[in-house]
Structure formats: C-alpha cells, structure tokens
Design an enzyme around this catalytic site. Sequence first.
Site, PDB file in Angstrom:
ATOM      1  CG  HIS A  81      14.295  35.986  63.471  1.00  0.00           C
ATOM      2  ND1 HIS A  81      13.765  34.849  62.894  1.00  0.00           N
ATOM      3  CD2 HIS A  81      14.289  36.936  62.493  1.00  0.00           C
ATOM      4  CE1 HIS A  81      13.453  35.114  61.625  1.00  0.00           C
ATOM      5  NE2 HIS A  81      13.769  36.370  61.354  1.00  0.00           N
ATOM      6  CG  ASP A 110      34.310  11.949  51.680  1.00  0.00           C
ATOM      7  OD1 ASP A 110      33.882  13.090  51.914  1.00  0.00           O
ATOM      8  OD2 ASP A 110      34.061  10.972  52.411  1.00  0.00           O
ATOM      9  CD1 TRP A 146      21.028  41.654  61.680  1.00  0.00           C
ATOM     10  CD2 TRP A 146      22.819  40.388  61.259  1.00  0.00           C
ATOM     11  NE1 TRP A 146      21.441  41.923  60.404  1.00  0.00           N
ATOM     12  CE2 TRP A 146      22.539  41.153  60.104  1.00  0.00           C
ATOM     13  CE3 TRP A 146      23.903  39.503  61.219  1.00  0.00           C
ATOM     14  CZ2 TRP A 146      23.307  41.082  58.945  1.00  0.00           C
ATOM     15  CZ3 TRP A 146      24.666  39.442  60.056  1.00  0.00           C
ATOM     16  CH2 TRP A 146      24.371  40.216  58.940  1.00  0.00           C
ATOM     17  CB  SER A 173      32.026  26.049  62.045  1.00  0.00           C
ATOM     18  OG  SER A 173      31.200  25.314  61.194  1.00  0.00           O
ATOM     19  CB  SER A 174      31.899  29.747  58.185  1.00  0.00           C
ATOM     20  OG  SER A 174      30.627  29.769  58.706  1.00  0.00           O
ATOM     21  CG  HIS A 257      26.983  44.067  50.541  1.00  0.00           C
ATOM     22  ND1 HIS A 257      25.654  44.405  50.471  1.00  0.00           N
ATOM     23  CD2 HIS A 257      27.289  43.519  49.343  1.00  0.00           C
ATOM     24  CE1 HIS A 257      25.192  44.095  49.267  1.00  0.00           C
ATOM     25  NE2 HIS A 257      26.154  43.561  48.569  1.00  0.00           N
ATOM     26  CD  GLU A 259      26.971  35.929  56.190  1.00  0.00           C
ATOM     27  OE1 GLU A 259      28.199  35.700  56.226  1.00  0.00           O
ATOM     28  OE2 GLU A 259      26.102  35.037  56.263  1.00  0.00           O
ATOM     29  CE1 TYR A 261      24.915  39.782  45.727  1.00  0.00           C
ATOM     30  CE2 TYR A 261      25.956  41.243  47.315  1.00  0.00           C
ATOM     31  CZ  TYR A 261      25.076  41.044  46.274  1.00  0.00           C
ATOM     32  OH  TYR A 261      24.349  42.091  45.792  1.00  0.00           O
ATOM     33  CB  SER A 272      22.404  28.119  37.450  1.00  0.00           C
ATOM     34  OG  SER A 272      22.391  29.473  37.767  1.00  0.00           O
ATOM     35  CG  HIS A 306      24.864  49.418  50.201  1.00  0.00           C
ATOM     36  ND1 HIS A 306      25.054  48.664  49.072  1.00  0.00           N
ATOM     37  CD2 HIS A 306      24.789  48.523  51.208  1.00  0.00           C
ATOM     38  CE1 HIS A 306      25.077  47.393  49.386  1.00  0.00           C
ATOM     39  NE2 HIS A 306      24.920  47.270  50.682  1.00  0.00           N
ATOM     40  CG  HIS A 307      24.448  47.850  54.756  1.00  0.00           C
ATOM     41  ND1 HIS A 307      23.339  47.041  54.863  1.00  0.00           N
ATOM     42  CD2 HIS A 307      25.216  47.298  53.782  1.00  0.00           C
ATOM     43  CE1 HIS A 307      23.448  46.041  54.004  1.00  0.00           C
ATOM     44  NE2 HIS A 307      24.570  46.172  53.334  1.00  0.00           N
ATOM     45  CB  THR A 332      21.946  40.884  39.759  1.00  0.00           C
ATOM     46  OG1 THR A 332      23.012  41.078  40.690  1.00  0.00           O
ATOM     47  CG2 THR A 332      20.871  40.053  40.417  1.00  0.00           C
ATOM     48  CE  LYS A 335      25.077  34.970  39.034  1.00  0.00           C
ATOM     49  NZ  LYS A 335      25.262  33.549  38.676  1.00  0.00           N
ATOM     50  NE  ARG A 454      15.925  46.896  60.630  1.00  0.00           N
ATOM     51  CZ  ARG A 454      17.051  46.453  60.085  1.00  0.00           C
ATOM     52  NH1 ARG A 454      17.834  47.276  59.392  1.00  0.00           N
ATOM     53  NH2 ARG A 454      17.404  45.194  60.199  1.00  0.00           N
TER      54      ARG A 454
HETATM   55 CU   CU1 Z   1      24.747  45.495  51.487  1.00  0.00          CU
END
Ligand code: CU1
Length: 531
Positions: A81, A110, A146, A173-174, A257, A259, A261, A272, A306-307, A332, A335, A454
């Site tokens: 998932h 293009d 994941w 690809s990315s 991390h 990722e 963002y 915006s 921090h993870h 943040t 924003k 979890r």
């Molecule tokens: Cu993070």
Amino acid sequence: MSATQTHGHAADHHDDHGPAKGITRWLTTTNHKDIGTMYLVFSLVMFLIGGAMALVIRAELFVPGMQLVDPGFFNTMTTVHALIMVFGAVMPATVGLANWMIPLQIGAPDMALPRMNNFSFWLLVAAFSLLILSLFMPGGGPASGWTLYPPLVLQTGDALPLAIFAIHLAGASSIMGAINIIVTIMNLRAPGMTLLKMPLFPWTWLITAYLLIAVMPVFAGAVTMLLTDHFFGTTFFAAAGGGDPVLYQHIFWFFGHPEVYIMILPAFGIVSEIIPTFSRKPLFGYDAMVYATASIAFLSFIVWAHHMFTVGMPLAGEMFFMLSTMLIAVPTGVKVFNWTATMWKGSLSFETPMLFALAFLFLFTIGGFSGLMMAIAPVDFQYHDTYFIVAHFHYVLVPGAVFAIMAAVYYWMPKWTGHMYDTKLANIHFWMSAIFVNVLFFPQHFLGLAGMPRRIPDYSTQFADWNMVSSIGAFGFGLSQLLFVYIIWKCAKGGQKVSAEVWDGARVHGLEWTVPSPAPYHTFDEAPVVK
Ligand code: CU1
C-alpha cells in the site's frame, strides 16, 4: 507522400504524416500533454489499487481479532500500500501535472527531452507491474513495511529481488523525469520569463527535481546493499559480519525524509497558484515563497535521524536532529502565513479547487503540528512506532499532498479537456472526502497516544472503538473516490465548453498564465522535418 520522407517503411502504415492512432499513439507519444495525461491516469489507477489495499487493512482492523487475512498478508498489504501510494500514486501525479503545465506556464513548446519523457513513463509502468507481480511470488509479497529495514526484510522470499528491481526502475524513471524538468525550465523559458517570474508550480517542481536527483540514487544504493547482503554474502547491515542494521536506517532516511518533500513541494506550488486565483489577489510574498521552498529543501537533508530517535544515538545527535527538524517549521510557517495573507481582504469565492486548497491549508497544518510534536526527541520515545505516527504522515499525505493534487485536477481539468466538469458532483466529492478523511485519520491520534502499535493486524480490546470509527471513515473515503473517477470520466467525454482562461480570478494575479503549445506530433518517426 511528402518530399521530406526519409524512411521507406512509413508508407506501409501511413499515407501521410498524421498522428499515430490507437495504442501506437500512446506507446510512442512524445507530446507533453499526452504523457501528462498518461501519468495522471496511471496515478489514478495506482491510487485505486493502493486504496483497495488500505481497505483490506482497515477491514481487518474493523474489530479486534483475526478475521479476514493472515498476518503475513496483512504485512504485505501495509508494505505494498505504502510503496504504491508513494511511488505509484502521489509522485507520478505530480509528474503528470508537471508535464501538462510546466511547458504551458513557462512558454515552452514541449518538454526539453521528449523521447526520454516517453521512456520515463513506460519504465514506471514496467516497475509497478513487477511490484504488483511480486505479491504472487512463492513466500508472498514484501512484508517488512515500505522502509524495508534489515534484518526483517531479508526474511522476504523471492519477492525481495523483484521488489528491489521494481524500485530501481521506478527510481530511474523519477530521475529521468527530474532531469527533464530541470532542463526544460533552464533552457526553454520564453523570452522575458525570468526565473523569478515563473509561477510557483514550476518553481516548486524545479526544487523538487534537484531533491529527486540527490536522493533517489541513495535509496538505490541502500536497496542494492540489501540485495548483496541477501545474495552475495556481504554484511553491510549484519552485525555478525561487522556491519550494522542501523546503518541501513541512516541511509534509508537520508533518502526518506527528502522524499516527503518530493511529495509535498509540488503540492505547495499548486496551492500557491489556486489561492490567489480564488482570492482575486496576487500571491502574498512571492519571493519569500521561493526562498522558503529552497530552505525547506535544504533542511530536508539534515533532519533524517528524527525517524530513528529510539535507536540509541548520542545525545548530541538527538539534539541536532531535534532542533534542525523544528527549524523546518520556520519556512513552512512563512508559507502558511503567506497563503493566509493572500486571502486577507481578498474577494474570495469557493469553487471546488479552492475548497480543496483550503482543506489542504487546514489539514496539512494539523499534520505539520503533529510532526513538530514528534520532533521533540524525548516525547518521540512515547510516539515511536505507534498509530500517532500513522495519523501524522497520513494527514501530511492525504489531505496534504492528495488534496492538493485533486485541487490541481479540478483547477486545470477544464483547460485540459475544454469542458467544465459537473461542479455539483465535484463539491459533493469534496465534502465527502473532507469529512471522511478526518473520520478516518483523526481517531488514529487517540489510538497512538493510548499506545496502539502500528503495522499490526490485531489489537487489544481497549482500542476497539476508535478503530471501528477509523475503518468506517476509510470505507466512506474510499467510496467517495469512485465519484472522483466518475467526474473525471464524464468531463473527459464532454460537457459545457469553457474558454482557455477558465477562471476569471487567474487574470488578476498574473501568475497563472499559459500559452498554447504548437500542434503536437506524436511518434518518434513522424516529427516534422525542419528544413
Ligand atoms: Cu522525516
């Protein structure tokens, strides 16, 4: 037959240089609009598959006890998932939007590298076909979460090499998509379109593209080391051979991390552009928005641990990662302040894109605040691996990234199709999504604070009530998305014609403008020959 014909076989299938038809057109297209559409459709399909997996999870968790699936399959569902939603749904959706809108917004004919654009898309289809096939390998699909932490992930059977290969393909690809976006923005802007005149969506994507190029190879490296640990006897992550499983976590989150963002910065760009249109005012603090985006991108590289507060880091490390993480609240906050200031004394109207953008503003901010709570290292020892974390990142990603993508679809779909969608149904889709997403995820804060871990298929009875509420929310949210599919299908087929401008407010702030691109050619061989 034109005089510019340089290859003999073309006469076999075409009498002229008209666009290819049917499946050939989509397989060989180099047109940014076609590729954008394919990315968006692909992302929608992945959103439904990943969503179905979420519903398997929530169905099992509806009541305590094991009733629907076996624990191994449950773990596969949580793992796949997440992989599908992150790499198959959210990222390709923003790449699809980039393909459609960046050339139009910067005045390019293009994307700069159209054939590579085609290759990036079809590689993604290959990657996710393999990932989904990995579910059917002997021993079941990947079931480690994941994040693929060793040593647990090395228990995966034949699905592991397949899933890792899928990750490599999706990463390639990315990276190609990111290179294309950077080259397009750097080289193909119309005369007078300086960088600091670009709309915010190309801006946030430009910064996102650099993040992608910086961190996707790191993830590729991490999973390659898993592969060699598993098959070639290396011990990067095995203590028995002098390695360290915590090393994997450092490498993974150095990718993981940023990722986050990669998924949220394009969403910031979308919001915006939408808020000024429906406030009929220019964006407040345009330059500050650009610099805030760049600051967030920079900070995203120095906060990864921090993870991992609970792995036993030195105190200085805990302090550094705690404080650097909290620092992200500053740009943040800039924003959120600027979006609010844009609306201040504006002439607001609440069409569907604006409703989704406003829900984004409120609900993403809830996810931001719970993130700030988790950034506090000593407190995180309580939250770690609980449903509080699950609630937090789903607030950031669902009413955050996903709502922004839906806002973008409702904002630009009239431009793409030439038709206005059924606005009544779209508003119903909004309200159902906005209500059910909170029914689904808000109670998970309570479950986490009460101590529910979890990634488990069963739980003790004191967690029963809020799990049932959450599951009801999940099914409500899931069913609401079928309405989204119907609205898109109906709009693609026809409907009330709209002008190229669509929204009157877009004229006022001057940052949401597009130019028509020239008539597309569709295949590698049929490009008009320039003399
Ligand atoms: Cu993070």
